[in-house]
Design an enzyme around this catalytic site. Sequence first.
Site, short mmCIF file in Angstrom:
data_model
loop_
_atom_site.label_atom_id
_atom_site.label_comp_id
_atom_site.label_asym_id
_atom_site.label_seq_id
_atom_site.Cartn_x
_atom_site.Cartn_y
_atom_site.Cartn_z
N CYS A 65 19.85 -46.76 5.73
CA CYS A 65 20.26 -46.32 7.07
C CYS A 65 20.25 -47.53 7.99
O CYS A 65 20.30 -48.67 7.52
CB CYS A 65 19.38 -45.18 7.59
SG CYS A 65 17.69 -45.66 8.02
N ARG A 71 15.54 -42.19 8.89
CA ARG A 71 16.22 -41.39 7.88
C ARG A 71 16.03 -41.89 6.46
O ARG A 71 15.68 -41.11 5.56
CB ARG A 71 17.72 -41.30 8.22
CG ARG A 71 18.01 -40.46 9.44
CD ARG A 71 19.46 -40.60 9.89
NE ARG A 71 19.72 -41.93 10.47
CZ ARG A 71 20.89 -42.32 10.93
NH1 ARG A 71 21.94 -41.50 10.85
NH2 ARG A 71 21.04 -43.52 11.46
N ASP A 183 21.28 -39.39 13.46
CA ASP A 183 20.13 -40.25 13.74
C ASP A 183 19.20 -39.60 14.76
O ASP A 183 19.61 -39.32 15.89
CB ASP A 183 20.63 -41.59 14.29
CG ASP A 183 19.54 -42.65 14.33
OD1 ASP A 183 18.38 -42.32 14.01
OD2 ASP A 183 19.86 -43.80 14.68
#
Length: 239
Positions: A65, A71, A183
Amino acid sequence: MGQRSANLAVAQKPWTCQSMGGGWRWGQFSRALPLSVLLPSLLDSSSTHECSPSTHVNKIVYFVCTSNTCRSPMAEVIAKRWLAERHQVEVEKLEEKTGWVVRSAGLTEDYEKAGSPASANSITAMKKVGITLANHSSKMLKGQDVEEALAIFCITARHRDWVLHMFPTAETKVRVLERDVEDPWHKDQVAYDVCASQLLEVVPRILAKEFSYLIEAETRGERVVGTEHRQDITFGLGL
């Protein structure tokens, strides 16, 4: 099947694999196929002895990510638990017992510096589902990581494009989750819990799609052949 797969070698074209015995090859058409389709040709169905890490193809996978603090760390530990459950081993002994290595990485230090811990809300979100993330330390994706990886799973399509811009030769290894996971960075706990819920759904799904045949073979005690040509196998699978 075992005979022709034991002598895999990379042909002249990228991500094209052929048997030294002649005639049989994978071409560019195979690039998008999951391992569950391609791996049958790498398995020696006549073998019944127990697998060990040394008999496996290079099974290092990355989740990527932006900064590797939200994440991708959650995806990493979710993947580790899923693989451990499938192999019926403790998460802490996943690599030792099965040869599977799951890592995560970021693509820029513009928002969080390398070496940062997982965000507090990510740790809390994982704790709610019985997974620890307290010892995470962020890192950036490097060329060596790309070289050794069997597959690189990107959290969004944007991350996939970013990886390919940085590492064009990674094209055959890069995958993106079935849908972008938003996000949650600097958002409230609810946003992180939603993110975790989405990852708990899509991470096992893509692992099953890409690796189900290999995992099922391992749990049956079958041996993956051709490991003396690990890099060749990686490219031949079209990952």
